[in-house]
Design a protein around this motif. Sequence first.
Motif, PDB file in Angstrom:
ATOM      1  N   TRP A  22      39.047  41.491  33.049  1.00 13.51           N
ATOM      2  CA  TRP A  22      40.440  41.424  33.464  1.00 13.51           C
ATOM      3  C   TRP A  22      41.230  40.511  32.525  1.00 13.51           C
ATOM      4  CZ3 TRP A  22      43.186  37.152  35.476  1.00 13.51           C
ATOM      5  CH2 TRP A  22      44.443  37.464  36.036  1.00 13.51           C
ATOM      6  N   ASP A  44      45.286  38.799  32.058  1.00 13.44           N
ATOM      7  CA  ASP A  44      46.668  38.584  32.499  1.00 13.44           C
ATOM      8  C   ASP A  44      47.425  37.972  31.333  1.00 13.44           C
ATOM      9  OD1 ASP A  44      48.349  36.730  35.171  1.00 13.44           O
ATOM     10  OD2 ASP A  44      48.933  38.490  34.003  1.00 13.44           O
ATOM     11  N   ASP A  80      49.112  42.952  34.099  1.00 14.99           N
ATOM     12  CA  ASP A  80      47.713  42.668  33.793  1.00 14.99           C
ATOM     13  C   ASP A  80      46.966  43.950  33.444  1.00 14.99           C
ATOM     14  OD1 ASP A  80      46.249  42.425  37.107  1.00 14.99           O
ATOM     15  OD2 ASP A  80      47.982  43.560  36.373  1.00 14.99           O
TER      16      ASP A  80
END
Lengths: 115, 114
Positions: free
Chosen positions: A22, A24, A74
């Motif tokens: 992930w 961001d 994101d």
Amino acid sequence: EAEVAQSPRYKITEKSQAVAFWCDPISGHATLYWYRQILGQGPELLVQFQDESVVDDSQLPKDRFSAERLKGVDSTLKIQPAELGDSAMYLCASTIRGRLNTEAFFGQGTRLTVV
Amino acid sequence: AQKVTQAQTEISVVEKEDVTLDCVYETRDTTYYLFWYKQPPSGELVFLIRRNSFDEQNEISGRYSWNFQKSTSSFNFTITASQVVDSAVYFCALSEPNDYKLSFGAGTTVTVRA
């Protein structure tokens, strides 16, 4: 100070398992990049997003890798199934908007080990 | 074809020595940007300097300086009076107008010994 956030920092997975990373980006940065850095080499671009759209994924192994940035903020990079050769550092970077003279800001990366 | 070549794999110096990192690039564009990034052991790439293709004036910023020569397609980077904290991998990168992505060299590992 604004920074690019990535998680997890480290990931160990078995061959043939699925794994996801992930990212961001810095708030307001429209352009997002995923790079892969094999040990001892420079980063290589996997995929580039402009907002929610893919601009360049020519180097993304699409049979096993996928990336999305659904709301243009994101992003998630997925590998399924993971192979031993996927062991590397996966770096996310962002810029205000893909411009020639704008430096990219990088996250700390996710170090993937496939066993 | 490799767009950015960093011929030096590793450099080891003693503290306070100067370190010069070589970078040779290849592009057909007349407008482009060159960058140097530092990657400490923690992993993130830290932006150091940027130079556009129209400005060959060499500059100094603190202990960093760079030598850009279009005639030889080189963009060398010097750390003056090196310190132990300068130990890292340094990457040269090229940005071209057709894709705006960064093309990196293989990196040079700099070790500064106390």
